[in-house]
Each structure stands twice: as C-alpha cells, then as structure tokens.
Design a protein around this motif. Sequence first.
Motif, short mmCIF file in Angstrom:
data_model
loop_
_atom_site.label_atom_id
_atom_site.label_comp_id
_atom_site.label_asym_id
_atom_site.label_seq_id
_atom_site.Cartn_x
_atom_site.Cartn_y
_atom_site.Cartn_z
N GLU A 35 -62.31 -43.03 -14.31
CA GLU A 35 -62.84 -41.67 -14.33
C GLU A 35 -64.02 -41.62 -15.30
N ARG A 36 -65.12 -41.11 -14.78
CA ARG A 36 -66.35 -41.06 -15.57
C ARG A 36 -66.24 -40.10 -16.76
N THR A 54 -64.57 -27.13 0.36
CA THR A 54 -64.08 -26.04 -0.49
C THR A 54 -62.55 -25.98 -0.54
N HIS A 81 -57.10 -36.24 -6.12
CA HIS A 81 -56.96 -37.21 -5.03
C HIS A 81 -56.87 -38.64 -5.52
N VAL A 104 -68.36 -45.63 -12.84
CA VAL A 104 -68.67 -46.72 -11.93
C VAL A 104 -70.16 -46.61 -11.57
N ASN A 121 -60.96 -25.46 -9.60
CA ASN A 121 -60.74 -24.73 -8.35
C ASN A 121 -59.81 -23.55 -8.56
N THR A 122 -59.69 -22.74 -7.51
CA THR A 122 -58.91 -21.51 -7.61
C THR A 122 -57.47 -21.71 -7.13
N GLY A 182 -59.90 -28.80 -0.90
CA GLY A 182 -59.12 -30.04 -1.05
C GLY A 182 -58.05 -30.03 -2.11
N PHE A 183 -57.88 -28.92 -2.83
CA PHE A 183 -56.81 -28.90 -3.83
C PHE A 183 -55.45 -28.93 -3.13
N LYS A 184 -55.33 -28.10 -2.11
CA LYS A 184 -54.08 -28.05 -1.35
C LYS A 184 -53.77 -29.38 -0.69
N VAL A 190 -55.61 -22.34 -4.53
CA VAL A 190 -54.89 -21.77 -3.39
C VAL A 190 -54.36 -22.90 -2.51
N ASN A 214 -63.61 -31.06 -9.64
CA ASN A 214 -63.18 -29.89 -8.88
C ASN A 214 -61.71 -29.56 -9.07
N THR A 215 -60.92 -30.59 -9.34
CA THR A 215 -59.49 -30.35 -9.50
C THR A 215 -59.24 -29.37 -10.64
C1 LIG Z 1 -64.72 -23.09 -7.45
C2 LIG Z 1 -63.85 -23.90 -6.54
C3 LIG Z 1 -62.75 -23.31 -5.94
C4 LIG Z 1 -61.93 -24.05 -5.11
N1 LIG Z 1 -60.81 -23.45 -4.61
C5 LIG Z 1 -59.92 -24.18 -3.90
C6 LIG Z 1 -58.70 -23.60 -3.49
O1 LIG Z 1 -58.41 -22.44 -3.80
N2 LIG Z 1 -57.85 -24.36 -2.75
C7 LIG Z 1 -58.14 -25.63 -2.41
O2 LIG Z 1 -57.34 -26.25 -1.72
N3 LIG Z 1 -59.29 -26.23 -2.82
C8 LIG Z 1 -60.19 -25.53 -3.55
N4 LIG Z 1 -61.36 -26.12 -3.98
C9 LIG Z 1 -61.66 -27.50 -3.57
C10 LIG Z 1 -60.92 -28.50 -4.45
O3 LIG Z 1 -61.11 -28.18 -5.80
C11 LIG Z 1 -61.43 -29.92 -4.20
O4 LIG Z 1 -61.52 -30.18 -2.82
C12 LIG Z 1 -60.48 -30.94 -4.83
O5 LIG Z 1 -60.18 -30.61 -6.15
C13 LIG Z 1 -61.12 -32.29 -4.75
O6 LIG Z 1 -60.36 -33.19 -5.52
P1 LIG Z 1 -60.94 -34.63 -5.80
O7 LIG Z 1 -59.90 -35.35 -6.56
O8 LIG Z 1 -61.41 -35.18 -4.53
O9 LIG Z 1 -62.26 -34.35 -6.64
P2 LIG Z 1 -62.53 -34.07 -8.21
O10 LIG Z 1 -61.41 -33.32 -8.82
O11 LIG Z 1 -63.88 -33.47 -8.30
O12 LIG Z 1 -62.50 -35.51 -8.81
C14 LIG Z 1 -63.55 -36.43 -8.63
C15 LIG Z 1 -63.73 -37.15 -9.91
O13 LIG Z 1 -64.61 -38.25 -9.72
C16 LIG Z 1 -65.30 -38.45 -10.93
N5 LIG Z 1 -66.48 -39.28 -10.69
C17 LIG Z 1 -67.63 -38.95 -10.05
N6 LIG Z 1 -68.49 -39.96 -10.06
C18 LIG Z 1 -67.87 -40.99 -10.72
C19 LIG Z 1 -68.26 -42.31 -11.07
N7 LIG Z 1 -69.46 -42.81 -10.75
N8 LIG Z 1 -67.38 -43.09 -11.75
C20 LIG Z 1 -66.15 -42.61 -12.09
N9 LIG Z 1 -65.75 -41.36 -11.80
C21 LIG Z 1 -66.59 -40.55 -11.12
C22 LIG Z 1 -65.61 -37.05 -11.39
O14 LIG Z 1 -65.89 -37.00 -12.77
C23 LIG Z 1 -64.34 -36.29 -11.01
O15 LIG Z 1 -63.43 -36.15 -12.06
C24 LIG Z 1 -62.22 -25.41 -4.82
C25 LIG Z 1 -63.33 -26.00 -5.41
C26 LIG Z 1 -64.13 -25.28 -6.28
C27 LIG Z 1 -65.30 -25.96 -6.94
#
Ligand SMILES: Cc1cc2nc3c(=O)[nH]c(=O)nc-3n(C[C@H](O)[C@H](O)[C@H](O)COP(=O)(O)OP(=O)(O)OC[C@H]3O[C@@H](n4cnc5c(N)ncnc54)[C@H](O)[C@@H]3O)c2cc1C
Lengths: 414, 95
Positions: free
Chosen positions: A64-65, A364, A43, A206, A76-77, A366-368, A79, A72-73
């Motif tokens: 990025e920390r 659960t 995201h 951060v 995740n699985t 947010g990948f999609k 889908v 989670n990116t």
């Molecule tokens: C096991 C599992 C299965 C899943 N399966 C699916 C699926 O099949 N389909 C689907 O659509 N979604 C799925 N999801 C959900 C999906 O993975 C997440 O909703 C999505 O990846 C979120 O993306 P993001 O960029 O918001 O978060 P993230 O990818 O978690 O990125 C957040 C980033 O912020 C960084 N961060 C945190 N604190 C700080 C800070 N203080 N300073 C700097 N950086 C920081 C972290 O290190 C991290 O890299 C799944 C999740 C899990 C855990």
Amino acid sequence: MTRYSAWSLLRAGLSGQRTWTPAWREGKPRKRYQAVIIGGGGHGLATAYYLASKHGMKDIAVLERGWIGGGNTGRNTTVIRSNYFFPESTRFYDFSLSLYEGLSRELNYNIMFSRRGMWTFAHDRHGVEMLRRSVNAMRLNGADAEYHEGADVLRRIPGLNPTPRFPILAGLLQPRGGTARHDAVAWGYARAADRLGVDIIQNCEVTGFDIREGRITGVQTSLGDIAAERVGLAVAGHSSVMAKRAGFRLPIVSYALQAFVSEPMKPVLDTVVLAPSTGTYLSQSDKGEIVVGGTLDLFPSYAQRGSLPVLEHTAAGLIDLFPHFSRVRLLRQWAGIVDVVHDSTPILGESPVKGLYLNCGWGTGGFKAIPGGGFCLAHHIATGEAYPLAAPFSLDRFRTGALIDEAAASGIAH
Amino acid sequence: MLLIDCPWCGPRAESEFRCGGESPIVRPAAPASTDDTAWADYMFYRDNVKGLGFERWHHRFGCGLWFNVARDTVSHRILAVYGMTDPRPVLESEA
Ligand SMILES: Cc1cc2nc3c(=O)[nH]c(=O)nc-3n(C[C@H](O)[C@H](O)[C@H](O)COP(=O)(O)OP(=O)(O)OC[C@H]3O[C@@H](n4cnc5c(N)ncnc54)[C@H](O)[C@@H]3O)c2cc1C
Ligand SMILES: [Zn+2]
C-alpha cells in the motif's frame, strides 16, 4: 494477538486498556512472495485474506502506497445493497452482501454492519414503471425487494418532505441493505490476514513491473524490487496509471466522487435513502453525522477533492428531501478517485500480462463489493480460473461486446 | 470550480459546460476491415492520464460550441484551449 471477546474486552478494561497489541505487524517486505497484492484498500486486503483463508496461500504481501483504507475504502459513504438489474450483477452483489452479513464473526472484528434497509425513490410515472421493473428483476434474481406507494414511503421515513420539488411517488426498499463501518472493513481484513501470515506493507508504492515474455516476474517498489509470479492489482482510480506501467491500457476513466458529513445529531434517520431526481443519497452514521453523497464530478480527475457545483447540487437535493436539515452545519467534505467503466460493471480477472490479475472498475459502488471482489479475485489468483460469479466480469467483454450495462438499470448516479 | 475560457464566449463557470472525454479519438478509417480488438480500443479504452490530459468540452448552456482543452487532471489547471480540428498544441510543460 488477542482475540476479541467479551472476556478480553473486560480483562483489558480492568488493566486500563494497556494490554492490547497492534492489530497487524509492521515490517519490511521480503525479496520474494508467492503472491503480491497492490493496493491496501478493501479489495486488496480482502483478496489477501481469502487467498490465505480459503486457498491456504500464506506467502503473500499487500503493498500500500499510503496507509491501508486511505483510498476510496476510507472515503466512501458505506452503502451496502444488491439492488442491481441484470442476473450477473445481482448474483454477484448479493453474494457479497451475504458475506458482509457474516463478516464480523468471520473476521472476529466488529465491522458494524447495520442492516437498516435502503430506499430508492421514483419521482415520475416513468420512474415508477422503472422501479416496478427493478423490484421484479431483483426478486427474479433472488434478492429481496419491496415496492411501496408514495404515501407508505412518507409514513415509513419520518421527516421526509411531503411536497418536495420532485414528488416521491413510490419507493423500492431493499430490507437487507444497509451500511458498515468503512475503516473497520479494511482493518478487520488486515488483522485477519495478518494473523494468517500475510505481510501488510504500508508506505510502499509500486512504481513498475518486471515482465518477461509477457509474464509477470515481480514488482518494483519504493522499498526495492519484489519477486512474485502472481500479482493482483486493486488500486481503484489509479488502475490506468498502473496499467500504463505494465504496458497496456484499460477501458477506465477516473473521476472524483465526493461526499460530506454534517455535525453529529441525535438519531433522526434509521435507513438509507436515494433520490435519483437529484442524485442525492444519505444515511446517518452511528456517531450521528448525516452522511451525504451525490453524483460524480463529470470530468476526469485524480484530485481527491470535489468541485463546488456538485456539492451545491447535492446539498440542495438533501434539503429538498429533508427541509429540517437546512440549518445543520457540514463538518467535512472530501472526494475519492473512482474507476468508472462504460457499463458500470467491475473488471475482475486476467489482464494482458500473464500472472497479473485485475480487480477494478468498481466506480462509485465497490464498497459493497469488497467481500465478493476479494473472494473472486483470490479464487482466480489461486486456481488460475475465474470464480463462476465473476466470469462475466472479464476484461475481454469489451472486445466480445458482452457488456453488462448496469448504468441505466441499477439507479447508480452517473 | 473550473473557469473555462470558451473560444466564443470567453471565461465561464464549469457548470455551463460538459466534458466530452478524451481527445483526439480517431474512428477507425476502414470499419469493415477493423477487428473487434481495434473497435474495443476505439470505443472503450482510454489513456486516462494522471497529469496533462487533452479533452473535448462542450459549452452546453452557452453558445453550444465544442472545443479542446489541455488540462492537468491533478491540479485542474487549464493550460490551453484550442479549436476542435486544431492540432494539439505543444505545451511548455511537455518540452
Ligand atoms: C465519496 C465516495 C462514496 C462512495 N460510496 C459508496 C457506497 O456508498 N457504497 C459502495 O458500495 N461504494 C461506494 N463508493 C465506492 C467505493 O468506495 C470503492 O469502489 C471501493 O472502496 C474501492 O475499493 P478498492 O479497495 O478497490 O480501492 P481503494 O480503497 O481506493 O484502495 C486502493 C488503494 O491502492 C493504493 N494505491 C494506488 N496506487 C498504488 C501504488 N502505485 N502502489 C501501492 N498502492 C497503491 C491506494 O493508496 C489505495 O489505498 C464510494 C466512493 C467514494 C469516493
Ligand atoms: Zn461559448
């Protein structure tokens, strides 16, 4: 940086693959940016990319920390689907799905989007009724959905147990659903954003915010202070921790969601399957691993590991569906910390601090939503107004009561 | 696997319990004069702490008792178990 093409692959191949340059620059942050995005998950990276590509903002940093895609990116699985219930959700997720469909080309990076279809089963009479209702709702909202009787489901998915503990009476198929390579989504956005001038700074945590009279003026980081009047927060399970540093609370609870993969096998499963009876869902990766996910560990957690009872339950659900997987060995198991909100609908847009924008609450699923979430947040940051698709997802809905209660309707397991 | 020390039954496996979320959460005392922001705060907003948190648990497949647990949300170490209406204990790690 080289553009990827058949020609560049061939040329690099002929010179022993030694001509490739890094996909994004490494560097130290500058003292000031027009916009700072916290969190280098899908995201955050997508937000930066669309800020640069759609809104012409070039002076952007993603902080990025750890390493990009390490949250989670990368856990995740993968889908991708838009089988939601309410118009607001279906519209948004279908938009995101349609961005995925053109993403490899747009980013010049193969994200391996595989439109292999996704099945959701019904196991009892009420489930069948709900499934029919879902199919109708999806169609009314403009997404693709097919209803199939149990016998048809069994015929279409070879290997499915004809007599499982929870019988498969019907199935909803979304043919446009599928999977993509998770790392590639992060890397592809990072590379494309970098090319447009975005600084991607890894190992930069951060630690605090500079706020003056309710307005953000910058962030404090492990690499020093950075001034910025617009800041996007996309840290998934750590949203509450960051909100606290900015002086407010969020309607979020963080949970561990786990997944596991088997050893690689020959292709046996060409689609995505979700069985709501056990909360188990699975697909087969291009490498051949069976990728399995289940329900949340239902207590608050910031530990990126899963608890044994849920693993056991999910594995039992897997074997109930596909008994012939019972002797397959599991290679890895892990968890990610997901940001769950009461109505299973994301939070996109303004926070109580002016200039600080939220992208969280994906829970659960947010990948999609990565292309759509990044697109909408970028629009909000650049223009100061919510993108129409994202307007219903404001934080304010918890006060007004305009919740979009997808928990009961979309078949997400929690 | 958490090992939770039910005040009535003693140590039992996590799978017998259900977590009931953060505690204590106090319902607004005067509902009629509580505004939407305060209601939202009570209903949905949570501290969601990383580290030492306080929460309610229910011995669902056991004696049925509700009680409070002080637990670290990163290490999952349980630091105290106390009664539903007991005040929050002061823990060494907080001092
Ligand atoms: C096991 C599992 C299965 C899943 N399966 C699916 C699926 O099949 N389909 C689907 O659509 N979604 C799925 N999801 C959900 C999906 O993975 C997440 O909703 C999505 O990846 C979120 O993306 P993001 O960029 O918001 O978060 P993230 O990818 O978690 O990125 C957040 C980033 O912020 C960084 N961060 C945190 N604190 C700080 C800070 N203080 N300073 C700097 N950086 C920081 C972290 O290190 C991290 O890299 C799944 C999740 C899990 C855990
Ligand atoms: Zn008990």
